[in-house]
Design a protein around this motif. Structure first.
Motif, PDB file in Angstrom:
ATOM      1  N   GLU A 124       0.822  -1.208   0.000  1.00 29.15           N
ATOM      2  CA  GLU A 124       0.000   0.000   0.000  1.00 29.15           C
ATOM      3  C   GLU A 124       0.860   1.264   0.000  1.00 29.15           C
ATOM      4  O   GLU A 124       0.366   2.355  -0.272  1.00 29.15           O
ATOM      5  CB  GLU A 124      -0.924   0.000   1.220  1.00 29.15           C
ATOM      6  N   GLN A 125       2.140   1.124   0.309  1.00 28.38           N
ATOM      7  CA  GLN A 125       3.044   2.271   0.355  1.00 28.38           C
ATOM      8  C   GLN A 125       3.567   2.530  -1.060  1.00 28.38           C
ATOM      9  O   GLN A 125       4.680   2.165  -1.423  1.00 28.38           O
ATOM     10  CB  GLN A 125       4.188   2.018   1.333  1.00 28.38           C
ATOM     11  N   THR A 126       2.734   3.175  -1.845  1.00 32.53           N
ATOM     12  CA  THR A 126       3.019   3.309  -3.274  1.00 32.53           C
ATOM     13  C   THR A 126       4.173   4.260  -3.585  1.00 32.53           C
ATOM     14  O   THR A 126       4.606   4.340  -4.741  1.00 32.53           O
ATOM     15  CB  THR A 126       1.753   3.780  -4.013  1.00 32.53           C
ATOM     16  N   GLN A 127       4.674   4.972  -2.582  1.00 30.60           N
ATOM     17  CA  GLN A 127       5.877   5.760  -2.836  1.00 30.60           C
ATOM     18  C   GLN A 127       7.049   4.834  -3.139  1.00 30.60           C
ATOM     19  O   GLN A 127       7.950   5.179  -3.907  1.00 30.60           O
ATOM     20  CB  GLN A 127       6.209   6.644  -1.629  1.00 30.60           C
ATOM     21  N   TYR A 128       7.030   3.642  -2.535  1.00 29.05           N
ATOM     22  CA  TYR A 128       8.120   2.682  -2.714  1.00 29.05           C
ATOM     23  C   TYR A 128       7.695   1.480  -3.564  1.00 29.05           C
ATOM     24  O   TYR A 128       8.432   1.040  -4.441  1.00 29.05           O
ATOM     25  CB  TYR A 128       8.615   2.211  -1.337  1.00 29.05           C
ATOM     26  N   TYR A 129       6.508   0.959  -3.298  1.00 27.50           N
ATOM     27  CA  TYR A 129       5.984  -0.160  -4.084  1.00 27.50           C
ATOM     28  C   TYR A 129       5.141   0.428  -5.208  1.00 27.50           C
ATOM     29  O   TYR A 129       3.933   0.594  -5.086  1.00 27.50           O
ATOM     30  CB  TYR A 129       5.142  -1.090  -3.200  1.00 27.50           C
ATOM     31  N   SER A 130       5.793   0.752  -6.295  1.00 25.48           N
ATOM     32  CA  SER A 130       5.115   1.472  -7.378  1.00 25.48           C
ATOM     33  C   SER A 130       5.181   0.677  -8.679  1.00 25.48           C
ATOM     34  O   SER A 130       6.002  -0.234  -8.836  1.00 25.48           O
ATOM     35  CB  SER A 130       5.795   2.828  -7.593  1.00 25.48           C
ATOM     36  N   ASP A 131       4.327   1.046  -9.610  1.00 22.87           N
ATOM     37  CA  ASP A 131       4.371   0.416 -10.927  1.00 22.87           C
ATOM     38  C   ASP A 131       5.738   0.625 -11.572  1.00 22.87           C
ATOM     39  O   ASP A 131       6.254  -0.264 -12.260  1.00 22.87           O
ATOM     40  CB  ASP A 131       3.280   0.993 -11.833  1.00 22.87           C
ATOM     41  N   ARG A 132       6.296   1.795 -11.338  1.00 25.65           N
ATOM     42  CA  ARG A 132       7.608   2.101 -11.923  1.00 25.65           C
ATOM     43  C   ARG A 132       8.692   1.202 -11.334  1.00 25.65           C
ATOM     44  O   ARG A 132       9.575   0.726 -12.055  1.00 25.65           O
ATOM     45  CB  ARG A 132       7.932   3.575 -11.665  1.00 25.65           C
ATOM     46  N   ALA A 133       8.634   0.961 -10.025  1.00 30.43           N
ATOM     47  CA  ALA A 133       9.598   0.059  -9.390  1.00 30.43           C
ATOM     48  C   ALA A 133       9.439  -1.355  -9.937  1.00 30.43           C
ATOM     49  O   ALA A 133      10.429  -2.037 -10.239  1.00 30.43           O
ATOM     50  CB  ALA A 133       9.413   0.067  -7.878  1.00 30.43           C
ATOM     51  N   LEU A 134       8.203  -1.796 -10.062  1.00 30.13           N
ATOM     52  CA  LEU A 134       7.951  -3.131 -10.587  1.00 30.13           C
ATOM     53  C   LEU A 134       8.487  -3.284 -12.012  1.00 30.13           C
ATOM     54  O   LEU A 134       8.959  -4.356 -12.409  1.00 30.13           O
ATOM     55  CB  LEU A 134       6.451  -3.427 -10.566  1.00 30.13           C
ATOM     56  N   GLU A 135       8.424  -2.215 -12.768  1.00 28.68           N
ATOM     57  CA  GLU A 135       8.876  -2.251 -14.157  1.00 28.68           C
ATOM     58  C   GLU A 135      10.395  -2.194 -14.279  1.00 28.68           C
ATOM     59  O   GLU A 135      10.987  -2.898 -15.115  1.00 28.68           O
ATOM     60  CB  GLU A 135       8.264  -1.063 -14.916  1.00 28.68           C
ATOM     61  N   LYS A 136      11.044  -1.362 -13.448  1.00 21.53           N
ATOM     62  CA  LYS A 136      12.455  -1.054 -13.659  1.00 21.53           C
ATOM     63  C   LYS A 136      13.436  -1.816 -12.768  1.00 21.53           C
ATOM     64  O   LYS A 136      14.613  -1.943 -13.114  1.00 21.53           O
ATOM     65  CB  LYS A 136      12.680   0.448 -13.460  1.00 21.53           C
ATOM     66  N   CYS A 137      12.988  -2.292 -11.619  1.00 17.50           N
ATOM     67  CA  CYS A 137      13.912  -2.970 -10.709  1.00 17.50           C
ATOM     68  C   CYS A 137      14.179  -4.402 -11.160  1.00 17.50           C
ATOM     69  O   CYS A 137      13.380  -5.009 -11.875  1.00 17.50           O
ATOM     70  CB  CYS A 137      13.350  -2.979  -9.292  1.00 17.50           C
ATOM     71  N   GLY A 138      15.310  -4.948 -10.711  1.00 16.45           N
ATOM     72  CA  GLY A 138      15.604  -6.327 -11.028  1.00 16.45           C
ATOM     73  C   GLY A 138      14.580  -7.264 -10.432  1.00 16.45           C
ATOM     74  O   GLY A 138      14.116  -8.206 -11.071  1.00 16.45           O
ATOM     75  N   GLU A 139      14.183  -6.970  -9.172  1.00 18.12           N
ATOM     76  CA  GLU A 139      13.219  -7.808  -8.471  1.00 18.12           C
ATOM     77  C   GLU A 139      12.519  -6.979  -7.405  1.00 18.12           C
ATOM     78  O   GLU A 139      13.151  -6.214  -6.693  1.00 18.12           O
ATOM     79  CB  GLU A 139      13.968  -8.985  -7.828  1.00 18.12           C
ATOM     80  N   VAL A 140      11.220  -7.124  -7.308  1.00 20.57           N
ATOM     81  CA  VAL A 140      10.436  -6.536  -6.220  1.00 20.57           C
ATOM     82  C   VAL A 140       9.623  -7.689  -5.645  1.00 20.57           C
ATOM     83  O   VAL A 140       8.709  -8.191  -6.292  1.00 20.57           O
ATOM     84  CB  VAL A 140       9.510  -5.408  -6.710  1.00 20.57           C
TER      85      VAL A 140
END
Length: 276
Positions: A124-140
């Protein structure tokens, strides 16, 4: 004199809609074309600001994640990364757990950021768990034991968003740890407080010193609006804040500019260009 211009993003270069106006983009691009050394310093992750800066033709590295990273926007490469020692990171995770909180753990491996957490509600903390993070990080990824993750790579960041009262006891315990620093600030967009922990070598000031040396600049001009900009402001030869900045910041700077919704930084930079 070779001058480096560094601007914070949220509340400074970005307007209140988290965007760069066409006027600001046009002015900064003209400045860069004319040879100005301009870049940014922000609490945001690389993937949290690169797409928002797409209209600016960045040519020099930016200071990202409160100084954890120097990042080359043009080539999408990490120039430098400051890490936290594994044992210290374990103590940080334990401090959160002792007050019944969790946190996000950022591990840097193979030129990628990976994000781990151990509680579903953290999503729920979308500042960190974001669509952009899911797209760009190696792993979330949610894991059963954050302590085990701390042994898998270089820990560069830990973070949590909550209310001020619940996070203050965490800050008090973090104050007693060696090897880390933290940023505890109000998110101007959602009214919640962000607590972000990183190496004691990682802050906007130290990253600015590193960037200044890399570019061989003699003067530094800084723009900022919040507490995490103070260390840069103290280092700067000249410093400026938009009218919407915190009162404590406006007291520290050389001059106060138009607010972020009226292109204060760009108006200033336009006047810094030589005439003709």
């Amino acid at each position: 004199m070779k001058t480096l211009y560094i601007s914070d993003l949220d509340g400074t270069l970005f307007n209140k809609s988290k965007k760069i106006s066409t006027f600001t983009a046009d002015v900064i691009n003209k400045c860069i074309e004319e040879g100005m050394l301009f870049s940014v310093a922000t609490a945001r992750m690389p993937y949290g600001c690169d797409y928002r800066l797409k209209d600016i033709h960045m040519t020099i590295p930016g200071i990202l994640t409160n100084g954890v990273f120097l990042y080359d926007f043009k080539n999408e490469k990490y120039v430098s990364v400051e890490n936290i020692g594994t044992e210290v990171a374990k103590q940080v995770v334990k401090i959160f757990k002792d007050v019944k909180l969790s946190c996000f753990v950022y591990v840097f491996t193979q030129d990628k950021i990976n994000i781990y957490y151990d509680t579903k509600s953290m999503e729920e903390q979308t500042q960190y768990y974001s669509d952009r993070a899911l797209e760009k990080c190696g792993e979330v990824k949610m894991v059963s034991d954050l302590m085990q993750i701390l042994n898998t790579g270089d820990i560069c960041y830990l973070a949590y968003t909550g209310n001020k009262v619940e996070l203050q006891p965490v800050c008090e315990k973090l104050d007693k740890l060696n090897g880390i620093c933290y940023s505890f600030y109000l998110n101007i967009y959602n009214g919640m407080y962000c607590l972000e922990i990183f190496s004691d070598k990682a802050n906007k000031k130290n990253a600015l010193i590193k960037l200044k040396k890399l570019l061989e600049c003699e003067e530094v001009v800084v723009f900022g609006d919040n507490f995490n900009d103070l260390s840069m402001i103290e280092l700067a030869d000249r410093s400026y804040a938009p009218e919407n900045a915190l009162p404590e910041i406006k007291e520290k700077v050389t001059e106060v500019l138009e607010d972020c919704d009226h292109d204060g930084v760009a108006q200033f930079l336009k006047n810094e260009l030589p005439e003709g």
